[in-house]
Every structure is written in C-alpha cells, then in structure tokens.
Design an enzyme around this catalytic site. Structure first.
Site, PDB file in Angstrom:
ATOM      1  N   ASP A  84     -13.271  -6.163   3.620  1.00  0.00           N
ATOM      2  CA  ASP A  84     -12.237  -6.443   2.620  1.00  0.00           C
ATOM      3  C   ASP A  84     -10.898  -6.475   3.342  1.00  0.00           C
ATOM      4  O   ASP A  84     -10.324  -5.422   3.656  1.00  0.00           O
ATOM      5  CB  ASP A  84     -12.244  -5.351   1.535  1.00  0.00           C
ATOM      6  CG  ASP A  84     -11.141  -5.560   0.501  1.00  0.00           C
ATOM      7  OD1 ASP A  84     -10.275  -6.452   0.702  1.00  0.00           O
ATOM      8  OD2 ASP A  84     -11.126  -4.826  -0.506  1.00  0.00           O
ATOM      9  N   HIS A 199       0.631   5.046  -5.852  1.00  0.00           N
ATOM     10  CA  HIS A 199       0.197   4.009  -6.807  1.00  0.00           C
ATOM     11  C   HIS A 199      -0.795   4.552  -7.836  1.00  0.00           C
ATOM     12  O   HIS A 199      -1.116   3.886  -8.817  1.00  0.00           O
ATOM     13  CB  HIS A 199      -0.470   2.841  -6.073  1.00  0.00           C
ATOM     14  CG  HIS A 199       0.440   2.124  -5.133  1.00  0.00           C
ATOM     15  ND1 HIS A 199       1.629   1.558  -5.546  1.00  0.00           N
ATOM     16  CD2 HIS A 199       0.360   1.881  -3.795  1.00  0.00           C
ATOM     17  CE1 HIS A 199       2.232   0.992  -4.500  1.00  0.00           C
ATOM     18  NE2 HIS A 199       1.485   1.192  -3.425  1.00  0.00           N
ATOM     19  N   HIS A 238       6.306  -0.308  -1.069  1.00  0.00           N
ATOM     20  CA  HIS A 238       5.736  -0.720  -2.352  1.00  0.00           C
ATOM     21  C   HIS A 238       6.296   0.148  -3.472  1.00  0.00           C
ATOM     22  O   HIS A 238       6.657   1.308  -3.244  1.00  0.00           O
ATOM     23  CB  HIS A 238       4.209  -0.582  -2.329  1.00  0.00           C
ATOM     24  CG  HIS A 238       3.537  -1.391  -1.268  1.00  0.00           C
ATOM     25  ND1 HIS A 238       3.188  -0.860  -0.041  1.00  0.00           N
ATOM     26  CD2 HIS A 238       3.172  -2.694  -1.247  1.00  0.00           C
ATOM     27  CE1 HIS A 238       2.614  -1.806   0.692  1.00  0.00           C
ATOM     28  NE2 HIS A 238       2.600  -2.933  -0.008  1.00  0.00           N
ATOM     29  N   ASP A 329       5.640   1.687   5.711  1.00  0.00           N
ATOM     30  CA  ASP A 329       5.478   0.234   5.686  1.00  0.00           C
ATOM     31  C   ASP A 329       6.828  -0.435   5.443  1.00  0.00           C
ATOM     32  O   ASP A 329       6.955  -1.652   5.476  1.00  0.00           O
ATOM     33  CB  ASP A 329       4.430  -0.185   4.639  1.00  0.00           C
ATOM     34  CG  ASP A 329       4.498   0.638   3.365  1.00  0.00           C
ATOM     35  OD1 ASP A 329       5.529   1.291   3.133  1.00  0.00           O
ATOM     36  OD2 ASP A 329       3.518   0.617   2.597  1.00  0.00           O
TER      37      ASP A 329
HETATM   38  N1  Q9C Z   1      -0.199  -8.663   0.615  1.00  0.00           N
HETATM   39  C1  Q9C Z   1       0.414   1.808   0.011  1.00  0.00           C
HETATM   40  O1  Q9C Z   1       1.199   1.427   0.839  1.00  0.00           O
HETATM   41  N2  Q9C Z   1      -2.144  -4.915  -1.035  1.00  0.00           N
HETATM   42  N3  Q9C Z   1      -0.357   0.960  -0.677  1.00  0.00           N
HETATM   43  C2  Q9C Z   1      -1.035  -5.756  -1.301  1.00  0.00           C
HETATM   44  C3  Q9C Z   1      -0.054  -7.890  -0.568  1.00  0.00           C
HETATM   45  C4  Q9C Z   1      -2.103  -3.576  -1.520  1.00  0.00           C
HETATM   46  C5  Q9C Z   1      -0.248  -0.448  -0.465  1.00  0.00           C
HETATM   47  C6  Q9C Z   1      -1.328  -7.155  -0.887  1.00  0.00           C
HETATM   48  C7  Q9C Z   1      -1.142  -2.690  -0.805  1.00  0.00           C
HETATM   49  C8  Q9C Z   1      -1.251  -1.250  -1.199  1.00  0.00           C
HETATM   50  C9  Q9C Z   1       0.242   3.258  -0.246  1.00  0.00           C
HETATM   51 ZN    ZN Z   2       3.231   1.071   0.715  1.00  0.00          ZN
END
Ligand code: Q9C
Ligand code: ZN
Length: 731
Positions: A84, A199, A238, A329
């Site tokens: 995935d 999240h 995010h 990130d």
């Molecule tokens: N390209 C955390 O950083 N995918 N979760 C997004 C966009 C999910 C991030 C796809 C990213 C989750 C904790």
């Molecule tokens: Zn994140």
C-alpha cells in the site's frame, strides 16, 4: 508490560527507585555505537576560573531542570504487512533512525529516561468509545487478510497484530511524560512513539493514527491532575482533525494547528481545516487553524505564524501545560509536506513555546517521513528542551505572500475572541475561494514561494549539519558581592582588565561619571567580558555598571571594533544614545520606554516605543511578540546588547523573557548590561542565559492600553518594509 495497576503515577515509583540514569539506557540495545559527546563539563572546565554552584550538575538529572525522553523498542513492532504505497512511509525505521541519531549526538544520554507503559482501557476511554477500543483490540488475533479488510473501513490506515499493544504503549508513553512533567519529576520532555495519534477520532482510526495520544494526554491532565488550561500545538503538516474534533466545544483546551491545505485540495481535504473554523459553543475561539495554501513554506513563514498568531493567543490563554503534536513532516525534504523549513526552525519553535506554562512542555511524535530530516528535527527539538542555545535560523527572514494571507485571515477570524488581537488593525477577511495570493502586486520585502525544490546536495548538506558548536559558558562582570548567589555551574567571573582614566575617556567620550574608580573597575570588567564574547570564549554574559548609558556606548563601540557586523541593541528605559552611534549602519537600536521621540528622529535603524507605559507588562508583551522579536528576526544580529536603564520599569520576569527569546534571533551571543546590581535579577538572568525555564508563568493576561496598542500597531506598519517579519497582512 501491563497497565499501571498500582499507584497513580508509576513514574514516581520509577524515579524513587533511583533509576534516573543518565546514559545507562543509552542505546537500549538498538545495536549502534554510542559516541562520546562534547559534554558540557568537559568544555566548561577549560574556562577558568570556575564558580560552581552547589550540586547544580545534578539538577539536570531529575527535577524541574531535567528533560525526559521516552522511547521503547516495542513501538517498532508495528509495520505494514501488505502493499500500500500510501501507508508504506509509516515504518519502524522512523523510530530507530531517530533514536540512533539522538544517541549519536549524545542527546539521549543527557535526558532522564522514563519507561513507557501500556495505557489502560480506562485511559483510552478518556477519548475513544469502548466499541472502537474493542475493534482495535480484536486485531491482535486477525489474519493479514482480516487486518487488511478492517483497514479499508478507514482512511489511510493499516493494522498489524501488534497494533493494539503498540498503540496502547504510544498513549502510555505520552501519559508517562505528562505525569513526570506535572509532578515536577522533570521540567519537560519528548516521547518517541508509534503509531502517531492526531488524526484518530473517538470512533475511528485515520491517517496512520489509532489512538489519539495527545488528546488522551490533555484529558488526563485535566481529569487526573485538575488542570484548567492545556495548550496543544500541532506543528505536524497535516491537520489534526481528530484532536480538533475532540476539543471543538472545550474552552479548557486551546488547539492550534497549521497544515498543508492548498485551498482544501490536500488530504484530508476538509472544510473544517480552514482559518474560519474556530470552535463551537463554549469552545469558540479555542480552535486555531492556519492553512498553508502553497507548498514550499520556509522558516520565516513558520516563525511569523508563531509570533503573530500563536504566541499572542497562547500568552493570553496562559496554559498550565503545553502539549506539542510534534510531527516533522513539516520539515524540509518530507514527501508529504513539501515544505522547506530547516531542522533548526524546530529549535526556534520550541524556544518560543518554552516561556509558556513555566516550560512544562511535552513533545509527542506524530508524522515525519524523511528519515534524515525527521531525525535531525527531533535532535534540534530535544536539544532546545535541554536548554542548549538555538542555532541561527537560516534563509531569507521574510514570509511569503501566501502565508501572510493566511496570517491576516486567521488573525481576523480570531479577533472577536482574543483581546490580544482585538485592538489590532487585522484587516479584512479575504474570501478563500476568490483570493489567490499570486495575482496581486509583489509586496516589498515579501518573497514569492520557491516551488522548485533543489534536491540532492543542498538537502543533504542541510540535514547532515554537524553537531552544534560546544557549549561555551556564561560570563559575569559584576561587583564582587555576587559570590553568594545561586549561579549556574562553570560560570566565568570576569576579573576585568585595568582601565586608565585616559582609556575610559576614549571609550566613553569624556563622560565624567564613567571615570570614577568604581566605574573604571566596572568598565574594565565589561571590556574584558565583551572581548571574550566577541572572540567566542564565552557565549553570553551579564555586566553591571554604575554608569549604564556610558557603558552602553562603550559596549556598542567595542562591539563594532570587535567585528560585530549587525549589532542589535535593545535599550529599556531612559538612556542617552550618543549621536555617532545612532545611524551607524551596523547598529539597530530599539528603545523601549525611553523619552518620546519625534517621528523625524526615527530612522530605519532607530526604533522607539517611548513613554513609561511601554514597559508595563501588557504593553511590553505585545511589543515583544509584534515588534521586538519580528525586528530582531528580520535583522539577524550577530550580537545582541540588552541594556536596562535605571528604574527601567520592566518586571524581572519580563527581562528574563526578553533574554530567553532574543537568544533566538542572535543564536546565543548576548550581553546584558544593568545599572543596578539587583542580585536576584542577576541570578535569574544567568539562569535564563543558561537556558533554564522561567520560574513562573507569565500570569493572567494583562491587556495593553488602547493608546499603547495603537502606538505599537502604527510602528509595526511604518517599519514593515524595512523589517519584513513585522508584516501581518497583504494589504
Ligand atoms: N498524498 C500523519 O502524518 N496520506 N499522518 C495522505 C496525500 C495520509 C499522515 C496522502 C497521510 C497521513 C500522522
Ligand atoms: Zn502528518
């Protein structure tokens, strides 16, 4: 490992067992070498003569001066078992690479190591429903196919047979940290956890998150420790929509998040992530969203948002605890964020938060998917928690148009809810759908966002930055009567050089006050100390002089001849500034609380916020975040001189705050010059230079008088083209 079961705060038992080891759990069997670090004591012992405070070296090991680190290899067990691409970035090496670098830098060894534990189901119930907890619990015995099918019910999530114990341990580690900080066992700390949490919602896993570590910790702090105000700072790239949802009605938790948004086109693509979503019911104003509508945001954008949005609100909120949803990130090189903030930016963000809540800050890992960037950013965050001086902030000190637009919008959206923004000229709200920053005329000083990402060499260089220079000590040039003070260990007491009357006259230009014997001795000490600062033998210092105006002039001249290229002088109170130093291109003079100046006397490098009211607490705090720090970050001084005139009017706490925060823009090199040898103040400032947390909170919010607030706002508007970090709007 089981739940706590016995005793309310398991970490207390742990500490009382005397296992507050520094170094003994160092690399925890992770299989890499633990290199010796340039330890503080080693460096300090080169500075003679030493004046060691009683038992101070011990203080870092436990108690309010200590920094906790929690890491447990058990949290590396969870990993993706099928193909995935979306979830593949959240793997065990995120923790192992980070921890390896912390050990390599000698940072892990300087922390109090606390054990993680698995949170109880009751603790999970502080945020999650029993039904959801049961679903996650059930994953322990599922086949890979069953895990995969369950994961499909959620957005961007995978499960593993170890998900339940790992996610419980991520919560438990966070609670251990919060308990240690709130019981005073340590001052602050960081928990390296997986899976991340922000999240995760009451009934749902989301975005790699299973249980909401930070939200549970905030509830725990309220219910088990009786806290009334908790600040959550979510600097992950995010939107922590899970955390926002838990607290949207709750005025006891102020939730701040910035996030890549791109006008709702970036994951999780929610309307509720925009700046005009501010919380509901009693919680209105306690949700703060800063959307990034472009990628490529830089250090200046991040620091601007802290100075102009987060800090004013956080100071007004006056939290008892700060929880950081510390996702990296948002750092340069990360494939998710696509931003350009360099690792040292996180040192600055941490420094800016430490004055809150007496430094009671718990950083809890969230995202961060570029392993080198993640590890480096964690190092800089932890180093700042340990009290080390922050490295200089690189890059152009000007926010981009798109971030200014977000700043303007979020300030306007929150002005009805916060007195610290209300009096400001926040400008109109720009309609998110119609306004798009690129069309307008370029604003002087604002930089357009660089979208071309220079990969390879530049990034590698940025991320492999060498360990910071060894910590050099603090010097004191004060009358001899200070030996009884409780001062940081390894502090240099400057003996001074002999200064003749003729030399004194040369330095101070015939100021008779400065040629008296007492003043000559003070001058000798000041010159010797400043020389050591300019030559890098000492990082920062404090000097006391009976003739402080003359001493200030001497220090400025000495700074110039000693090679300072940009010298920031923050002069508080009524001080005489000699003509020849006023418009010297290398000195930026910020005079707070001095004589009112006519506008004609002002210039690019001479900024005055006059009058006695300017040093009153409410006004000063506003001036600090909206004027002093933005100007200092824009100027990027290589030396800061803080001068306190006689009866300068500032509270000791505010002087400490100024001292702590100005170490950001100057990366440490600082001289404090005081007229009165007020011993408690000298002691407090010596500790502030050493990176110790403030001894008390900033206290209940005091608002600036409308007249003073207006004066500050006008000054910021007038000077924003000279000093771009002053900008708070695109209009
Ligand atoms: N390209 C955390 O950083 N995918 N979760 C997004 C966009 C999910 C991030 C796809 C990213 C989750 C904790
Ligand atoms: Zn994140």
């Amino acid at each position: 490992m089981g739940g706590p079961g016995h005793g309310e705060f398991p970490i207390f038992e742990f500490l009382s067992e005397g296992r507050t080891s520094e170094g003994s759990v160092c690399c925890g069997g992770a299989g890499f070498a633990c290199l010796p670090s340039p330890g503080r004591t080693e460096v300090r012992s080169r500075i003679p003569p030493l004046l060691a405070g009683p038992g101070m070296a011990e203080n870092r090991r436990s108690g309010p001066q200590a920094t906790a680190l929690i890491y447990d290899e058990d949290m590396t067990r969870v990993r993706l078992l099928w193909d995935d691409p979306e979830c593949a970035i959240e793997g065990p090496e995120r923790l192992t690479a980070t921890y390896a670098r912390l050990c390599h830098r000698g940072l892990a060894q300087r922390c109090v190591r606390l054990p993680a534990r698995e949170a109880t189901e009751e603790e999970l119930g502080l945020v999650h429903s029993p039904e959801y907890v049961a679903v996650v619990k059930g994953t322990q015995t599922m086949s890979t196919e069953e895990l995969r099918t369950l994961a499909q019910q959620y957005d961007a999530v995978y499960f593993h047979p170890s998900t339940f114990p790992c996610a419980r341990m991520a919560v438990g580690a966070t609670l251990q940290l919060v308990d240690a900080v709130l019981t005073g066992a340590v001052g602050n700390g960081m928990a390296l956890v997986r899976p991340p949490g922000h999240h995760s919602q009451r009934d749902a896993a989301n975005g790699f998150c299973v249980f909401n570590n930070v939200a549970i910790a905030a509830e725990h702090a309220k219910r088990r420790h009786g806290l009334q105000r908790v600040l959550i700072v979510d600097w992950d790239i995010h939107h922590g929509q899970g955390t926002q949802g838990v607290f949207e009605n709750d005025p006891s938790v102020l939730y701040f998040s910035w996030h890549r948004y791109e006008h709702q086109s970036f994951w999780p693509r929610l309307r509720e992530s925009d700046y005009d979503v501010v919380g509901q019911g009693p919680g209105r104003g306690f949700t703060v969203n800063v959307p990034w509508n472009k990628v490529g945001m830089k250090n200046a954008d991040y620091v601007s948002v802290f100075l102009h949005v987060l800090l004013p609100l956080a100071i007004e909120f006056d939290p008892e605890l700060v929880l950081v949803s510390a996702g990296f990130d948002s750092g340069i090189g990360d494939p998710e964020g696509q931003m350009q903030a360099t690792p040292e930016c996180f040192a600055h963000l941490t420094l800016l938060l430490l004055p809150l809540a007496r430094g009671r800050l718990c950083a809890v890992l969230e995202g961060g998917y570029h392993l080198q960037c993640l590890a480096e950013c964690v190092c800089l965050t932890l180093q700042t928690l340990l009290g080390d001086p922050v490295p200089a902030l690189s890059g152009d000190p000007a926010p981009c148009l798109s971030s200014l637009e977000s700043i303007q919008n979020v300030r306007a959206a929150h002005a009805p809810h916060w007195a610290s923004l209300r009096h400001e000229d926040t400008g109109p709200i720009l309609t998110p759908s119609t306004w798009c920053g690129d069309g307008g005329p370029p604003l002087l000083g604002a930089q357009s966002v660089g979208t071309t990402e220079r990969r390879g060499t530049l990034l590698d260089k940025l991320l492999s930055c060498p360990p910071p220079p060894p910590h050099t000590g603090i010097g004191l040039a004060v009358p001899d009567s200070t030996s009884s003070l409780n001062l940081p260990p390894a502090l240099l007491q400057e003996e001074g050089v002999i200064v003749s009357k003729e030399e004194a006259e040369m330095w101070s230009r015939l100021d008779s006050a400065s040629t008296q014997d007492q003043a000559l001795a003070a001058l000798g000490k000041l010159l010797a100390l400043l020389d050591k600062i300019l030559t890098g033998q000492v990082r920062a210092g404090i000097a006391v002089s009976p003739a402080v105006s003359a001493a200030m002039a001497v220090a400025l001249r000495k700074g110039l001849t000693g090679g300072a290229q940009r010298l920031l002088c923050v002069a508080v109170g009524e001080l005489d500034i000699p003509e020849d130093l006023r418009d010297n291109g290398r000195i930026l003079l910020l005079n707070i609380g001095g004589k009112e100046q006519s506008e004609a006397a002002a210039s690019r490098t001479h900024i005055c916020l006059g009058g006695h009211e300017a040093t009153e607490p409410g006004t000063f705090l506003l001036a600090l975040t909206s004027l002093i720090l933005p100007v200092a970050y824009s100027f990027r001084p290589d030396l800061v001189l803080i001068v306190l005139g006689p009866d300068c009017g500032l509270r000791n706490l505010d002087v400490e705050l100024l001292t702590r925060l100005l170490q950001g823009p100057v990366a440490g090199q600082m001289l404090l010059l005081l007229q009165n040898p007020d011993l408690p103040l000298v002691e407090a400032l010596a500790w502030a230079l050493e990176g110790r947390a403030l001894p008390s909170t900033l206290g209940p919010f005091l608002s600036a008088s409308p007249k003073q607030a207006l004066a500050i706002t006008r000054l910021c508007r007038q000077r924003r083209l000279d000093w771009p970090m002053l900008q708070v709007s695109v209009t």
